[in-house]
Design a protein around this motif. Structure first.
Motif, PDB file in Angstrom:
ATOM      1  N   ILE A 225       5.693  11.214  -4.848  1.00  0.00           N
ATOM      2  CA  ILE A 225       4.639  10.396  -4.239  1.00  0.00           C
ATOM      3  C   ILE A 225       4.136   9.415  -5.292  1.00  0.00           C
ATOM      4  CG2 ILE A 225       2.340  10.388  -3.193  1.00  0.00           C
ATOM      5  CD1 ILE A 225       4.263  11.853  -1.420  1.00  0.00           C
ATOM      6  N   GLN A 226       4.138   8.151  -4.941  1.00  0.00           N
ATOM      7  CA  GLN A 226       3.603   7.098  -5.798  1.00  0.00           C
ATOM      8  C   GLN A 226       2.295   6.619  -5.170  1.00  0.00           C
ATOM      9  OE1 GLN A 226       4.820   6.901  -8.639  1.00  0.00           O
ATOM     10  NE2 GLN A 226       6.636   5.631  -8.752  1.00  0.00           N
ATOM     11  N   GLY A 227       1.193   6.815  -5.859  1.00  0.00           N
ATOM     12  CA  GLY A 227      -0.126   6.512  -5.323  1.00  0.00           C
ATOM     13  C   GLY A 227      -0.495   5.042  -5.328  1.00  0.00           C
TER      14      GLY A 227
ATOM     15  N   ALA B 182       8.978  -1.526  -9.010  1.00  0.00           N
ATOM     16  CA  ALA B 182       9.063  -0.283  -8.237  1.00  0.00           C
ATOM     17  C   ALA B 182      10.507  -0.036  -7.800  1.00  0.00           C
ATOM     18  CB  ALA B 182       8.133  -0.345  -7.034  1.00  0.00           C
ATOM     19  N   LYS B 183      11.191  -1.086  -7.369  1.00  0.00           N
ATOM     20  CA  LYS B 183      12.580  -0.949  -6.934  1.00  0.00           C
ATOM     21  C   LYS B 183      13.468  -0.492  -8.091  1.00  0.00           C
ATOM     22  CE  LYS B 183      16.264  -3.507  -4.646  1.00  0.00           C
ATOM     23  NZ  LYS B 183      16.680  -4.786  -4.049  1.00  0.00           N
TER      24      LYS B 183
ATOM     25  N   TYR C 186       5.776   5.550  -1.407  1.00  0.00           N
ATOM     26  CA  TYR C 186       4.695   4.758  -1.998  1.00  0.00           C
ATOM     27  C   TYR C 186       3.607   4.654  -0.950  1.00  0.00           C
ATOM     28  CZ  TYR C 186       7.629   3.169  -5.856  1.00  0.00           C
ATOM     29  OH  TYR C 186       8.416   3.108  -6.982  1.00  0.00           O
ATOM     30  N   THR C 187       2.366   4.916  -1.354  1.00  0.00           N
ATOM     31  CA  THR C 187       1.257   4.800  -0.417  1.00  0.00           C
ATOM     32  C   THR C 187      -0.016   4.379  -1.135  1.00  0.00           C
ATOM     33  OG1 THR C 187      -0.061   5.916   1.277  1.00  0.00           O
ATOM     34  CG2 THR C 187       0.694   7.285  -0.570  1.00  0.00           C
ATOM     35  N   ASN C 188      -0.800   3.599  -0.460  1.00  0.00           N
ATOM     36  CA  ASN C 188      -2.110   3.195  -0.963  1.00  0.00           C
ATOM     37  C   ASN C 188      -3.219   3.985  -0.286  1.00  0.00           C
ATOM     38  OD1 ASN C 188      -1.259   1.096  -2.790  1.00  0.00           O
ATOM     39  ND2 ASN C 188      -0.641  -0.016  -0.967  1.00  0.00           N
ATOM     40  N   THR C 189      -2.834   4.997   0.482  1.00  0.00           N
ATOM     41  CA  THR C 189      -3.784   5.785   1.254  1.00  0.00           C
ATOM     42  C   THR C 189      -3.654   7.261   0.885  1.00  0.00           C
ATOM     43  OG1 THR C 189      -3.490   4.217   3.073  1.00  0.00           O
ATOM     44  CG2 THR C 189      -4.582   6.304   3.598  1.00  0.00           C
TER      45      THR C 189
ATOM     46  N   ALA D 139       2.180  13.640   3.692  1.00  0.00           N
ATOM     47  CA  ALA D 139       3.570  13.703   3.238  1.00  0.00           C
ATOM     48  C   ALA D 139       3.830  14.991   2.451  1.00  0.00           C
ATOM     49  CB  ALA D 139       3.904  12.484   2.390  1.00  0.00           C
ATOM     50  N   ILE D 140       2.874  15.396   1.626  1.00  0.00           N
ATOM     51  CA  ILE D 140       3.046  16.623   0.846  1.00  0.00           C
ATOM     52  C   ILE D 140       3.064  17.842   1.769  1.00  0.00           C
ATOM     53  CG2 ILE D 140       1.973  18.137  -0.874  1.00  0.00           C
ATOM     54  CD1 ILE D 140       1.036  15.495  -2.277  1.00  0.00           C
TER      55      ILE D 140
END
Length: 149
Positions: A6-8, A27-28, A49-52, A59-60
């Motif tokens: 997970i990328q925050g 990121a790519k 990747y998520t900003n939320t 997802a976890i």
């Protein structure tokens, strides 16, 4: 083995956002580096990747229900207020490792989620992710060695 990465918040802008801190790897490009190493280690890797924060939590939990073996995550912008993320990590079966590209302690930050993980890797830039993959394999292999057959 199957891992979830997970990328925050703000991580999708790697290579553009504050290159003086995070470098110029996008990121790519980071995804390619991490996927290549995961493949070498025989790991199936899902990256989100998520900003939320809520999306990260969902997802976890989904990964936990699907039997993911390990969770790797960079809380990024959730670092100081990720109480829901911390509580989620406390609830899952799989071990988790927290990743930071910079040495957050040196920058004066503390992680709210650190108490819910088996390990914490920070300060090695892109290599922090490769080290986290290798550390998780070690954690899981050590657990397997101790488990009765």
């Amino acid at each position: 083995m199957k891992f979830l990465l997970i990328q925050g918040a703000n991580m999708e802008y790697l290579g553009t956002r504050q290159p003086e801190l995070y470098g110029t790897t996008t990121a790519k490009e980071l995804n390619s580096i991490v996927r290549r190493r995961a493949r070498d280690l025989g790991i199936e890797l899902e990256i989100l990747y998520t900003n939320t924060e809520g999306e990260a939590v969902s997802a976890i939990y989904k990964g936990d229900r699907q039997g993911v073996d390990g969770v790797l995550f960079n809380p990024a912008g959730f670092l100081y207020a990720g109480h829901a993320l911390r509580d989620c990590l406390r609830s899952i079966r799989a071990p988790a490792i927290e990743i930071h590209m910079t040495n957050i302690e040196k920058r004066g930050y503390s992680s709210i989620t650190a108490e819910a993980v088996v390990g914490f890797i920070a300060g090695f830039g892109v290599d922090s992710y490769v080290l986290a993959l290798e550390a998780m394999v070690s954690v899981l292999n050590s657990s397997s060695a101790r488990s009765p057959s």
